[in-house]
Design a protein around this motif. Structure first.
Motif, short mmCIF file in Angstrom:
data_model
loop_
_atom_site.label_atom_id
_atom_site.label_comp_id
_atom_site.label_asym_id
_atom_site.label_seq_id
_atom_site.Cartn_x
_atom_site.Cartn_y
_atom_site.Cartn_z
N VAL A 52 -9.26 0.37 -1.69
CA VAL A 52 -8.15 1.84 -3.01
C VAL A 52 -8.95 1.35 -3.68
CG1 VAL A 52 -5.27 2.25 -2.54
CG2 VAL A 52 -6.48 1.19 -0.82
N LEU A 97 -3.77 7.94 5.80
CA LEU A 97 -3.04 6.79 6.31
C LEU A 97 -1.62 7.13 5.91
CD1 LEU A 97 -5.41 3.67 6.83
CD2 LEU A 97 -4.89 5.58 8.38
N LEU A 148 -5.91 5.66 1.83
CA LEU A 148 -4.49 5.19 2.21
C LEU A 148 -4.03 6.71 2.43
CD1 LEU A 148 -2.72 3.30 2.14
CD2 LEU A 148 -3.16 3.03 -0.42
N LEU A 164 0.80 -0.93 -0.61
CA LEU A 164 -0.19 -0.31 -0.07
C LEU A 164 1.15 1.27 -0.08
CD1 LEU A 164 -2.30 -1.00 2.80
CD2 LEU A 164 -2.94 -1.01 -0.02
N VAL A 214 -5.17 3.81 -8.10
CA VAL A 214 -4.03 4.52 -7.08
C VAL A 214 -2.55 3.70 -6.30
CG1 VAL A 214 -3.61 5.41 -4.81
CG2 VAL A 214 -6.15 5.90 -6.06
N ALA A 231 -0.83 1.28 10.27
CA ALA A 231 -2.28 1.34 9.94
C ALA A 231 -3.00 -0.37 9.36
CB ALA A 231 -2.66 2.21 8.61
N HIS A 232 -3.72 -0.87 9.91
CA HIS A 232 -4.66 -2.33 10.33
C HIS A 232 -5.97 -2.14 9.32
CE1 HIS A 232 -1.95 -4.30 11.83
NE2 HIS A 232 -2.20 -4.07 13.29
N ASN A 233 -6.21 -0.74 9.79
CA ASN A 233 -7.55 -0.50 8.41
C ASN A 233 -7.75 -0.05 7.99
OD1 ASN A 233 -9.04 -2.52 10.80
ND2 ASN A 233 -7.98 -1.61 11.91
N VAL A 234 -7.82 -0.04 6.47
CA VAL A 234 -7.49 1.09 5.60
C VAL A 234 -8.89 0.93 4.42
CG1 VAL A 234 -6.18 1.07 3.66
CG2 VAL A 234 -4.93 0.81 5.18
N ALA A 235 -9.53 1.89 3.81
CA ALA A 235 -10.71 1.57 3.41
C ALA A 235 -10.34 1.46 1.73
CB ALA A 235 -11.67 2.95 3.27
N ALA A 269 -10.89 5.14 7.73
CA ALA A 269 -9.63 6.05 6.86
C ALA A 269 -9.09 5.67 5.67
CB ALA A 269 -8.75 6.09 8.23
N ASP A 317 -2.90 3.73 13.70
CA ASP A 317 -4.60 3.96 12.98
C ASP A 317 -5.67 3.87 14.27
OD1 ASP A 317 -4.39 1.27 12.51
OD2 ASP A 317 -6.29 1.07 10.88
N SER A 344 -1.08 -0.43 16.11
CA SER A 344 -1.21 0.47 14.83
C SER A 344 -1.60 1.66 14.89
CB SER A 344 -1.93 -0.29 14.10
OG SER A 344 -2.87 -0.07 14.12
N LEU A 365 2.20 2.39 2.58
CA LEU A 365 2.15 2.54 4.19
C LEU A 365 4.06 2.41 4.79
CD1 LEU A 365 -0.32 0.95 5.42
CD2 LEU A 365 -0.72 3.44 5.19
#
Ligand code: FES
Ligand code: FES
Lengths: 640, 640
Positions: free
Chosen positions: A334, B168, B165, A312, A338, A328-332, B163, B145, B143, A314
């Protein structure tokens, strides 16, 4: 499938195998030694056996003289059993020793293969709706988006629908291309309060789709990438592909990848590389399934926390610095574009949530797939991948840890290690008298290296026949040209250059052995430590589920012999294969299971083994084959 | 504010004006003629008057001889009344005729200025939360987030939060820059079912913000762009800016813009141009308010349907083809970066939803601002912009139509037309005897052209004093050098080159007059047709609310005289100014009002006038000053 019985002489071993099994594979499974130096590729001509009784089908006969053929000789690696047969292994071979019956029996024990017990109800993340609203007219000239929303609501009860600019830009064109016959792609979202659905329009496409709606399930491993193209309405897997993670050139393990990521442009380069690998997998899956890329409506990926960060983009720096914090663990979801993925632009990519820096989405996905989150049985789940993650518990409790085992069992860091791919030596049997190996490669390709299950097998056997001692050093007095002085100490030649697919001898060095010893010690001390936290010992386990991108099987007796797996009744072992990929596939088919994975991640308690003083003691004690405490491995008999 | 009384002699007209009003402006408002050829810029020296009694403050005295000064002479355009004063206008001027009292009285009648009756409750679309969670530690290494989400939930009761990318990727950096003191920006979303909020993290920024949270309200007009920087917590407007829509070079009106958009790269170019204009407005607002661009958290734009399409890059082709269908009215928030706006990248842009191809978000925004959607009173809302949109109704019913009036009242398509900007002739009084004009420009700048309210004023007066006939043609026998043969028929010179800010005479041609005649006829027939649909005549109206980017006022008597506004009691008229911008500002302050705008758009019924056979008849009948049916305008007395 019909099964046939194969009777090996003079060993007098019988085995039942599926109709059409190659004689060499049957012998390997039975623990019956046949000379096989070329991995079963038909090149060495050493695996000649005589068919005493029954029908066989020979795939290749050139290497056998006409006279010998007439006398019933065939190449074991090129001959299929098509009835019950009796096979005689030539006595011509010097000093061939029959392997004792009980031992051969035990060698056949593999963990029972396990499919996921989770049955998905097809409920895709993105639905596809064919629409044919009336064309605009004087008294019905609402905007294109309102026409679409109205039709979805009135004819399909799909509402409310939100639409972003990208798709609305396409709408006037796609709607009119085929005279108001078009297909809308709607991502299903859920209201946080009521769990009622709402929808996000992600794509519109002229006409009726002529292909099924597919999703891409991907396992992003440190060593390998695996992908599956899944029909989201039936759950059927239409194509599979895998390859090395191209990031390997930037470091074998997650730590060296993080180090690389922190260099200038490093993160970007790593991201580009893994995406390149996934793009190749996509292409291969599409070629195999003969489907257009447009068929892909979404993608779900599972990877360890470092791989997920690098995929990602990150920032991974704090993953490896105390106190080991992921970004981050919780990513909307994508958009694929992108990330640089060659998928339709608004195809959304979801990743599995992770638990900690070294327990990632791949383990959560694996737990989702193995079902331990819903079962009563006390389960130990071991993923013998690059990191060696473990999960212990059941539906009431899930504890997890990572052992930093390193990539040795994926072939990483070994001179001739490789992943379970064509040409990898997977099956191996060493003649206890001559120390000659019988090797079997994946897809019968000339040997290129040795994979995880091959490594476990060879070490266990070398230990048993006494050419390897319990410290992981070769017996320097062994009477075989196969053990010799190499560049870094003693080494064992598994396959001579002329019989291999390489221009050099394939060897296993003492440095390799040391790597493996450390890896297995890390795993063993990891799960014993974790069980200790719950107040359990290995004996309390109802089952051990083994995951990993091994070859087709891991031999339990060998894995116990080297001290990798606990010495408990063998029927408690299950092998689930790549459970990370299996979980990703489940999520592709049933979006509720993806939701479930978030709950699972949340429910898992991570234990930082590096913070646990007992872990290091355990680790040191496990740097021995099978272990310094012999009582932990009562079934292991090292005959000399 | 204190008011002072000004008594003009010999006309014997008294007027009350605010303390400090310029004498010229007082005369203009009183309908008292003073020679003023340079627009009040102090350049022509013609506006000399004598102060008989009271105190004044002279801003500039050079143009008045010392002797005259001693005798009490001042320039009316450069002199402020700072007490009650009596002013004498020199009789030296040839043939100066005193304008009859009742007529002068009527000329002063402007629509009552109206502010929006809607009182927003500050409730921003994006909230800003300052956070200071504990730093990660061994036994608290969730994490980044999750740390953020946990703090939002526990300390601020803000949850659930999604959230993406982009944000984040920033989080690990911003959180650590100032040791876990940072600010989170959260867009407030609403659950479709329960209307409970949920949140989308759009930005994180190290530290405590040192500036207020601002939103940008923008009105995207065909001719002009207007912007306001609004404090989202107080509703205070911190800065305003406006400029021409740079798309003007690609066409005066919406139709020519659509034509341009359909050329190769046309849509992209138009989109780039309007964004360039908005970027300039942003920059100007930031300069004026001395705030950094980071202060802007979101933007709300209102524009007609064509402007909205071109701003977003939506395909506009079907807007102008039967049956006039927009691509989209309901667009999910768009990231500013996608549009090329120089705003913080994740700043979301919302546009007002439109109703039809020619009734757009600007009208919906205007209706939101003028409050007719919540009132009992039967209201006619007229936006005399480029298209001439009208809305009739009240809280129970809202009907709307567009009249295709064209841009004449915004100065478009006229030889010297211009928008209400510095240098635009706005106030004008024609000496009924000499036909000399007294002109007043915006900001006292030398005249550059004439704006909408100036045009209405001049035509009405020319009609009254008989130098223009009811067909919109000049009286060729008028004894004045100001009416002359021009390149395209007769023309009237409003300002000679030497007194203007241009190098040429500013004129009003018969072609210009024809444009205006058509524009006012379109408006008049539009609203009479629309009222007819509801079963009403103009007499049934409780009020008429006029919107438009005019100058500071529209003179009612003049607008009725030319047949633009209906001849009903003058107290029923209200002038709301740029209601589209006002509505956008309201939405910036109170997100519930933005939601309301969607309901309003949904509730509005659009009437396609072009489909209505009576519209064309009405239009033809209105191509006369004020109208062919004289009984429709009983108060208009055209004395010759
Ligand atoms: S030919 Fe059969 S193993 Fe080599
Ligand atoms: S100097 Fe006053 S109007 Fe020209």
């Amino acid at each position: 499938m019909n099964r046939v019985s194969i009777h090996f002489l003079p060993d007098d071993v019988k085995i039942e195998v599926p109709y059409g099994t190659l004689l060499l594979d049957a012998a390997l499974e039975a623990g019956v030694f046949i000379r096989a130096a070329c991995g079963g590729s038909g090149a060495c001509g050493q695996c000649k056996v005589r068919v005493v009784k029954g029908s066989v089908e020979a795939l290749m006969e050139e290497k056998v003289h006409a006279a010998a053929r007439a006398a019933g000789y065939v190449l074991a690696c090129q001959t299929r059993a098509i009835s019950d047969v009796t096979i005689e292994i030539p006595l011509a071979k010097v000093g061939r020793k029959v392997i004792p019956r009980d031992e051969a029996e035990r060698m056949r024990l593999t963990a029972r293969p396990m499919e996921s017990p989770i049955v998905p109800e097809p409920d895709p993340m993105t639905i596809r709706v064919f629409m044919h609203p009336p064309a605009p007219a004087t008294h019905d000239n609402v905007s294109d988006d309102e026409r679409l929303m109205r039709t979805l609501k009135v004819e399909h009860e799909i509402y409310p629908v939100a639409a972003g600019l990208d798709v609305l830009k396409q709408l006037p064109h796609e709607a009119r291309k085929e005279d108001w016959e078009f297909t809308a792609y709607l991502e299903v979202e859920t209201c946080h309060d009521t769990h009622n659905p709402w929808y996000r329009l992600t794509r519109v496409q002229a006409g009726h789709p002529s292909y099924p709606s597919m999703a891409l399930a991907v396992d992003i491993g440190t060593t390998s990438l695996w992908g599956e193209l899944v029909n989201v309405d039936t759950g059927e897997v239409k194509a599979r592909a895998s390859r090395y993670n191209p990031q390997i050139s930037m470091g074998d393990d997650v730590i060296s990848r993080i180090v690389y990521a922190l260099k200038k442009d490093g993160l970007e380069r790593l991201q580009t590389q893994v995406v390149k690998g996934i793009n190749e997998i996509v292409e291969e899956c599409l070629q195999k399934s003969k489907l257009p890329v447009d068929c892909i409506t979404y993608m779900v990926a599972a990877g360890n926390t470092v791989m997920t960060h690098l995929f990602l983009g990150l920032y991974p720096k704090y993953l490896r610095e105390w106190p080991y914090v992921p970004a981050a663990h919780n990513v909307a979801p994508v958009p694929a574009s992108v990330l640089g993925l060659n998928l339709p632009p608004q195809t959304h990519v979801r990743v599995f949530p992770g638990v900690a820096s070294y327990v990632g989405g791949d383990i959560v996905s694996g737990v989702l797939a193995n079902g331990m989150w819903q079962d009563e049985e006390m389960t130990l789940f071991i993923d013998i991948g690059t990191n060696g993650e473990i999960v212990a518990g059941n539906k009431d409790l899930l504890m997890t840890a990572s052992c930093s085992a390193g990539p040795a069992f994926e072939g990483g860091g070994l001179e001739f290690g490789m992943r379970a791919a064509p040409g990898a030596i997977e099956g191996i049997l060493i003649d206890p008298e001559t120390f000659e190996p019988m090797i079997r490669t994946i897809d019968s390709k000339p040997a290129l290296g040795i994979c995880g299950s091959g490594i476990i097998n060879i070490i266990s056997q070398m230990l048993k026949i006494g050419i390897l001692n319990q410290n992981g050093k070769y017996a320097s007095d062994a009477k075989t040209p196969r053990i010799r002085e190499g560049r870094s100490g003693l080494e064992y030649v598994i396959c001579w250059a002329k019989e291999s697919g390489l221009n050099q001898d394939i060897v296993l060095t003492e440095v390799d052995l040391d790597n493996i010893l450390r890896a297995k010690a890390a795993m063993f001390s990891g799960y014993t430590c974790l069980l200790d936290k719950i107040g359990l010992t290995v004996d309390a386990l109802d089952r051990v589920i083994i995951a990993g991108a091994f070859g087709s099987f891991i031999n339990l007796d060998h894995a116990v012999t080297i001290g990798l797996l606990p010495d408990i009744p063998r029927e408690k072992f299950l092998f689930i294969g790549n459970s990370s990929l299996k979980g990703a596939r489940l999520a592709c088919i049933d979006r509720k299971l993806y939701q479930k994975s978030r709950e699972i991640a949340h429910a898992m308690t991570n234990v930082e083994l590096s913070e646990d003083p007992t872990y290091m003691d355990n680790f040191m004690a496990a740097l021995f084959l099978p272990h310094t405490k012999v009582e932990l491995f009562p079934s292991v008999q090292l005959g000399q």
